[in-house]
Design an enzyme around this catalytic site. Sequence first.
Site, PDB file in Angstrom:
ATOM      1  N   TYR A  90      40.479  35.673  39.698  1.00  0.00           N
ATOM      2  CA  TYR A  90      39.723  36.451  40.691  1.00  0.00           C
ATOM      3  C   TYR A  90      39.682  35.719  42.047  1.00  0.00           C
ATOM      4  CZ  TYR A  90      35.708  39.045  42.619  1.00  0.00           C
ATOM      5  OH  TYR A  90      34.865  39.801  43.407  1.00  0.00           O
ATOM      6  N   LYS A 120      41.216  36.932  45.646  1.00  0.00           N
ATOM      7  CA  LYS A 120      40.377  37.134  46.839  1.00  0.00           C
ATOM      8  C   LYS A 120      40.789  36.198  47.983  1.00  0.00           C
ATOM      9  CE  LYS A 120      37.879  40.500  45.226  1.00  0.00           C
ATOM     10  NZ  LYS A 120      37.973  41.836  45.837  1.00  0.00           N
TER      11      LYS A 120
HETATM   12  P1  NAP Z   1      31.965  47.721  40.495  1.00  0.00           P
HETATM   13  O1  NAP Z   1      30.522  48.067  40.559  1.00  0.00           O
HETATM   14  O2  NAP Z   1      32.518  47.153  39.214  1.00  0.00           O
HETATM   15  O3  NAP Z   1      32.832  49.002  40.911  1.00  0.00           O
HETATM   16  C1  NAP Z   1      34.220  48.920  40.878  1.00  0.00           C
HETATM   17  C2  NAP Z   1      34.814  50.124  41.581  1.00  0.00           C
HETATM   18  O4  NAP Z   1      36.243  49.951  41.601  1.00  0.00           O
HETATM   19  C3  NAP Z   1      34.533  51.428  40.861  1.00  0.00           C
HETATM   20  O5  NAP Z   1      34.370  52.434  41.831  1.00  0.00           O
HETATM   21  C4  NAP Z   1      35.814  51.652  40.047  1.00  0.00           C
HETATM   22  O6  NAP Z   1      36.109  53.047  39.799  1.00  0.00           O
HETATM   23  C5  NAP Z   1      36.854  51.094  41.015  1.00  0.00           C
HETATM   24  N1  NAP Z   1      38.103  50.712  40.357  1.00  0.00           N
HETATM   25  C6  NAP Z   1      38.276  49.869  39.303  1.00  0.00           C
HETATM   26  N2  NAP Z   1      39.595  49.784  39.006  1.00  0.00           N
HETATM   27  C7  NAP Z   1      40.248  50.581  39.877  1.00  0.00           C
HETATM   28  C8  NAP Z   1      41.617  50.930  40.070  1.00  0.00           C
HETATM   29  N3  NAP Z   1      42.591  50.424  39.294  1.00  0.00           N
HETATM   30  N4  NAP Z   1      41.934  51.817  41.058  1.00  0.00           N
HETATM   31  C9  NAP Z   1      40.965  52.357  41.838  1.00  0.00           C
HETATM   32  N5  NAP Z   1      39.650  52.050  41.711  1.00  0.00           N
HETATM   33  C10 NAP Z   1      39.305  51.177  40.750  1.00  0.00           C
HETATM   34  O7  NAP Z   1      32.357  46.638  41.617  1.00  0.00           O
HETATM   35  P2  NAP Z   1      31.496  46.112  42.879  1.00  0.00           P
HETATM   36  O8  NAP Z   1      30.624  45.017  42.421  1.00  0.00           O
HETATM   37  O9  NAP Z   1      30.933  47.259  43.623  1.00  0.00           O
HETATM   38  O10 NAP Z   1      32.664  45.420  43.741  1.00  0.00           O
HETATM   39  C11 NAP Z   1      33.343  46.089  44.795  1.00  0.00           C
HETATM   40  C12 NAP Z   1      34.239  45.098  45.498  1.00  0.00           C
HETATM   41  O11 NAP Z   1      33.463  44.012  46.027  1.00  0.00           O
HETATM   42  C13 NAP Z   1      35.293  44.438  44.583  1.00  0.00           C
HETATM   43  O12 NAP Z   1      36.490  44.257  45.302  1.00  0.00           O
HETATM   44  C14 NAP Z   1      34.666  43.114  44.236  1.00  0.00           C
HETATM   45  O13 NAP Z   1      35.628  42.172  43.884  1.00  0.00           O
HETATM   46  C15 NAP Z   1      33.981  42.787  45.559  1.00  0.00           C
HETATM   47  N6  NAP Z   1      32.889  41.819  45.400  1.00  0.00           N
HETATM   48  C16 NAP Z   1      31.811  42.104  44.626  1.00  0.00           C
HETATM   49  C17 NAP Z   1      30.807  41.157  44.505  1.00  0.00           C
HETATM   50  C18 NAP Z   1      29.586  41.390  43.675  1.00  0.00           C
HETATM   51  O14 NAP Z   1      28.770  40.448  43.551  1.00  0.00           O
HETATM   52  N7  NAP Z   1      29.366  42.565  43.105  1.00  0.00           N
HETATM   53  C19 NAP Z   1      30.918  39.918  45.167  1.00  0.00           C
HETATM   54  C20 NAP Z   1      32.036  39.674  45.956  1.00  0.00           C
HETATM   55  C21 NAP Z   1      33.026  40.635  46.071  1.00  0.00           C
HETATM   56  P3  NAP Z   1      35.494  53.825  38.486  1.00  0.00           P
HETATM   57  O15 NAP Z   1      34.042  54.080  38.790  1.00  0.00           O
HETATM   58  O16 NAP Z   1      36.297  55.079  38.413  1.00  0.00           O
HETATM   59  O17 NAP Z   1      35.684  52.905  37.326  1.00  0.00           O
END
Ligand code: NAP
Length: 252
Positions: free
Chosen positions: A160, A164
């Site tokens: 991961y 990133k």
């Molecule tokens: P999340 O709640 O797990 O949601 C993931 C989203 O990505 C969902 O809408 C999912 O769609 C979609 N997705 C998964 N696989 C996909 C694919 N192959 N093609 C298209 N869409 C796909 O994630 P989140 O926490 O909101 O994170 C969003 C972004 O922020 C990510 O890039 C993550 O790495 C980054 N981020 C998050 C955090 C954190 O603490 N949460 C920290 C740093 C960075 P479905 O609903 O259809 O499954």
Amino acid sequence: MSNNENNTRVAVVTGGSRGIGRAICIALAKQGKNLVINYAGNEAAATETLNLCKEANPEISAITFKADVSKEEETKALVDAAMNEFGRIDVLVNNAGITADNLLARMSIEEFDRVISLNLRGTYLCCQAVTRTMMKQRFGRIINLSSVVGIHGNAGQANYSASKAGVIGLTKSIAKELAARNITANAVAPGFIATDMTNAMTDTAKESVLGSIPAKRAGNPEEVASAVAFLASDEAAYITGQVLGVDGGMGA
Ligand code: NAP
């Protein structure tokens, strides 16, 4: 027929169905942008995001579109759907992302490849798929979701963190390539944000991360979304190639 005859700005948000992506869609709707809300499989969640966007701003138009953005053909279909519906793409937010955590000694090649394939390759594919359109328009805003661990690393997240970190290199490079065309590319690097992704962690792991955050709390998706919305705005025209941390001081 295009649904965008008055040239309202159009945003494509990958992974817009849940978590940070949903909050980004709502923030962009409030800015008056028409939306293409991408999702991988959770149609009900994507429809809920669409309804929340319309509630936030009844003036905008929005569609949902299912596509696995780690697959070239599906990213092309996503961009085609946006062009058919709205006739332009002004903003691309590469938000879709996954984790598959493991210590290096135990990490399978499949776990490594799966994470790189969506988080880094998918970001590249979507950037490439919109570039021609944005160059013709002489306007574009690309915002890629990185992470604090892409800068600092994290035990158990070699795949991961590498994905990133790669997103940052990709973003800085395309920022230089596209700046003369009035297209900006920036990364947003969230810290620990309360979503399904972080909810999957064990209580012990959550407590340990929370203890390391200077702000002493998790961030919420809306706090990331407001940074993305700023970078997506017309006003952010002279900001490109940057990494904006939204992390309560974790990356400071
Ligand atoms: P999340 O709640 O797990 O949601 C993931 C989203 O990505 C969902 O809408 C999912 O769609 C979609 N997705 C998964 N696989 C996909 C694919 N192959 N093609 C298209 N869409 C796909 O994630 P989140 O926490 O909101 O994170 C969003 C972004 O922020 C990510 O890039 C993550 O790495 C980054 N981020 C998050 C955090 C954190 O603490 N949460 C920290 C740093 C960075 P479905 O609903 O259809 O499954």
